[in-house]
Design a protein around this motif. Structure first.
Motif, PDB file in Angstrom:
ATOM      1  N   VAL A  89       0.871  -1.168   0.000  1.00 12.38           N
ATOM      2  CA  VAL A  89       0.000   0.000   0.000  1.00 12.38           C
ATOM      3  C   VAL A  89       0.917   1.229   0.000  1.00 12.38           C
ATOM      4  N   VAL A  90       0.610   2.215  -0.841  1.00 12.58           N
ATOM      5  CA  VAL A  90       1.436   3.422  -0.902  1.00 12.58           C
ATOM      6  C   VAL A  90       0.556   4.647  -0.664  1.00 12.58           C
ATOM      7  N   ILE A  91       0.937   5.422   0.346  1.00  8.21           N
ATOM      8  CA  ILE A  91       0.280   6.690   0.640  1.00  8.21           C
ATOM      9  C   ILE A  91       1.243   7.785   0.206  1.00  8.21           C
ATOM     10  N   THR A  92       0.734   8.736  -0.571  1.00 10.14           N
ATOM     11  CA  THR A  92       1.557   9.840  -1.046  1.00 10.14           C
ATOM     12  C   THR A  92       1.200  11.102  -0.268  1.00 10.14           C
ATOM     13  N   LEU A  93       2.225  11.713   0.330  1.00  7.82           N
ATOM     14  CA  LEU A  93       2.054  12.965   1.072  1.00  7.82           C
ATOM     15  C   LEU A  93       2.625  14.101   0.234  1.00  7.82           C
ATOM     16  N   GLY A  94       1.912  15.205   0.185  1.00  6.58           N
ATOM     17  CA  GLY A  94       2.401  16.348  -0.578  1.00  6.58           C
ATOM     18  C   GLY A  94       1.447  17.512  -0.517  1.00  6.58           C
ATOM     19  N   GLU A  95       1.553  18.367  -1.533  1.00  3.36           N
ATOM     20  CA  GLU A  95       0.700  19.545  -1.617  1.00  3.36           C
ATOM     21  C   GLU A  95       0.108  19.614  -3.011  1.00  3.36           C
ATOM     22  N   LYS A  96      -1.112  20.152  -3.107  1.00  7.25           N
ATOM     23  CA  LYS A  96      -1.754  20.319  -4.409  1.00  7.25           C
ATOM     24  C   LYS A  96      -0.884  21.193  -5.293  1.00  7.25           C
ATOM     25  N   GLY A  97      -0.747  20.791  -6.552  1.00  9.32           N
ATOM     26  CA  GLY A  97      -0.003  21.573  -7.516  1.00  9.32           C
ATOM     27  C   GLY A  97       1.496  21.405  -7.456  1.00  9.32           C
ATOM     28  N   ILE A  98       1.994  20.633  -6.501  1.00 11.78           N
ATOM     29  CA  ILE A  98       3.431  20.390  -6.369  1.00 11.78           C
ATOM     30  C   ILE A  98       3.700  18.940  -6.761  1.00 11.78           C
ATOM     31  N   LEU A  99       4.640  18.734  -7.672  1.00 15.19           N
ATOM     32  CA  LEU A  99       4.919  17.374  -8.134  1.00 15.19           C
ATOM     33  C   LEU A  99       5.717  16.560  -7.116  1.00 15.19           C
ATOM     34  N   SER A 100       6.534  17.205  -6.301  1.00 14.24           N
ATOM     35  CA  SER A 100       7.338  16.492  -5.315  1.00 14.24           C
ATOM     36  C   SER A 100       6.440  15.887  -4.242  1.00 14.24           C
ATOM     37  N   SER A 101       6.887  14.749  -3.669  1.00 14.33           N
ATOM     38  CA  SER A 101       6.062  14.064  -2.675  1.00 14.33           C
ATOM     39  C   SER A 101       6.915  13.179  -1.777  1.00 14.33           C
ATOM     40  N   VAL A 102       6.271  12.694  -0.721  1.00 13.80           N
ATOM     41  CA  VAL A 102       6.844  11.643   0.115  1.00 13.80           C
ATOM     42  C   VAL A 102       5.960  10.428  -0.100  1.00 13.80           C
ATOM     43  N   GLN A 103       6.553   9.340  -0.578  1.00  8.51           N
ATOM     44  CA  GLN A 103       5.811   8.121  -0.862  1.00  8.51           C
ATOM     45  C   GLN A 103       6.086   7.111   0.237  1.00  8.51           C
ATOM     46  N   CYS A 104       5.010   6.735   0.943  1.00  7.50           N
ATOM     47  CA  CYS A 104       5.107   5.897   2.126  1.00  7.50           C
ATOM     48  C   CYS A 104       4.515   4.523   1.837  1.00  7.50           C
ATOM     49  N   SER A 105       5.366   3.507   1.786  1.00  5.00           N
ATOM     50  CA  SER A 105       4.856   2.159   1.532  1.00  5.00           C
ATOM     51  C   SER A 105       4.679   1.424   2.848  1.00  5.00           C
ATOM     52  N   MET A 106       3.581   0.632   2.906  1.00  2.00           N
ATOM     53  CA  MET A 106       3.262  -0.088   4.134  1.00  2.00           C
ATOM     54  C   MET A 106       2.586  -1.402   3.812  1.00  2.00           C
ATOM     55  N   ASP A 107       2.473  -2.240   4.790  1.00  2.00           N
ATOM     56  CA  ASP A 107       1.865  -3.546   4.647  1.00  2.00           C
ATOM     57  C   ASP A 107       0.382  -3.420   4.309  1.00  2.00           C
ATOM     58  N   THR A 108      -0.150  -4.398   3.620  1.00  2.00           N
ATOM     59  CA  THR A 108      -1.555  -4.374   3.212  1.00  2.00           C
ATOM     60  C   THR A 108      -2.515  -4.435   4.398  1.00  2.00           C
ATOM     61  N   THR A 109      -2.040  -4.793   5.579  1.00  2.00           N
ATOM     62  CA  THR A 109      -2.926  -4.810   6.747  1.00  2.00           C
ATOM     63  C   THR A 109      -3.427  -3.409   7.069  1.00  2.00           C
ATOM     64  N   GLN A 110      -2.779  -2.388   6.536  1.00  2.00           N
ATOM     65  CA  GLN A 110      -3.203  -1.011   6.791  1.00  2.00           C
ATOM     66  C   GLN A 110      -4.033  -0.440   5.643  1.00  2.00           C
ATOM     67  N   SER A 111      -4.394  -1.278   4.678  1.00  2.00           N
ATOM     68  CA  SER A 111      -5.119  -0.773   3.506  1.00  2.00           C
ATOM     69  C   SER A 111      -6.495  -0.222   3.862  1.00  2.00           C
ATOM     70  N   VAL A 112      -7.181  -0.823   4.819  1.00  3.49           N
ATOM     71  CA  VAL A 112      -8.501  -0.332   5.210  1.00  3.49           C
ATOM     72  C   VAL A 112      -8.376   1.050   5.840  1.00  3.49           C
ATOM     73  N   ALA A 113      -7.403   1.228   6.719  1.00  4.08           N
ATOM     74  CA  ALA A 113      -7.201   2.520   7.368  1.00  4.08           C
ATOM     75  C   ALA A 113      -6.784   3.589   6.361  1.00  4.08           C
ATOM     76  N   ALA A 114      -6.042   3.189   5.337  1.00  5.81           N
ATOM     77  CA  ALA A 114      -5.504   4.144   4.375  1.00  5.81           C
ATOM     78  C   ALA A 114      -6.483   4.530   3.278  1.00  5.81           C
ATOM     79  N   ALA A 115      -7.487   3.717   3.041  1.00  5.72           N
ATOM     80  CA  ALA A 115      -8.348   3.857   1.860  1.00  5.72           C
ATOM     81  C   ALA A 115      -9.017   5.217   1.705  1.00  5.72           C
ATOM     82  N   ASN A 116      -9.447   5.843   2.776  1.00  7.01           N
ATOM     83  CA  ASN A 116     -10.212   7.088   2.681  1.00  7.01           C
ATOM     84  C   ASN A 116      -9.470   8.302   3.227  1.00  7.01           C
ATOM     85  N   LEU A 117      -8.174   8.344   3.027  1.00  4.63           N
ATOM     86  CA  LEU A 117      -7.383   9.407   3.640  1.00  4.63           C
ATOM     87  C   LEU A 117      -7.085  10.596   2.740  1.00  4.63           C
ATOM     88  N   VAL A 118      -7.414  10.542   1.462  1.00  8.18           N
ATOM     89  CA  VAL A 118      -7.053  11.634   0.556  1.00  8.18           C
ATOM     90  C   VAL A 118      -7.636  12.951   1.076  1.00  8.18           C
TER      91      VAL A 118
END
Length: 105
Positions: free
Chosen positions: A41-70
């Motif tokens: 599972v990959v969560i991307t942290l950043g800012e609107k309009g900025i291409l740079s980001s922090v890409q956070c990979s984690m185990d699929t056990t966290q997919s439910v928690a991550a699904a609605n975080l945008v």
């Protein structure tokens, strides 16, 4: 913050590699994208309009928690594995083995 970590790698990549790579870091930022159906599972942290980001990979056990975080602000803790800077696409800092800390609404 995600912006500060990205800026550190963009300003002085070598010093940032020495300071962050292979170390556990805690990063706070806004979720711009979630790939919860893939492994890892990959969560991307950043800012609107900025291409740079922090890409956070984690185990699929966290997919439910991550699904609605945008759009939400979260804190992620993980091991920094480096950063990739491309002229047209900005800087992507990579974290692996991440754990998600979600604040109460």
């Amino acid at each position: 913050t995600a912006s500060q970590l990205i800026a550190a790698f963009e300003t002085d990549a070598e010093q940032s590699r020495q300071r962050y790579v292979d170390n556990v870091v805690r990063v706070q930022g806004y979720v711009t994208a979630v790939a919860a159906d893939d492994y890892p599972v990959v969560i991307t942290l950043g800012e609107k309009g900025i291409l740079s980001s922090v890409q956070c990979s984690m185990d699929t056990t966290q997919s439910v928690a991550a699904a609605n975080l945008v759009g939400r602000q979260v804190t992620v803790k993980g091991v920094c594995t480096g950063a990739l800077t491309e002229d047209l696409f900005g800087t992507d800092v990579k974290l692996s083995g991440c754990l998600l800390e979600i604040p109460k609404p």
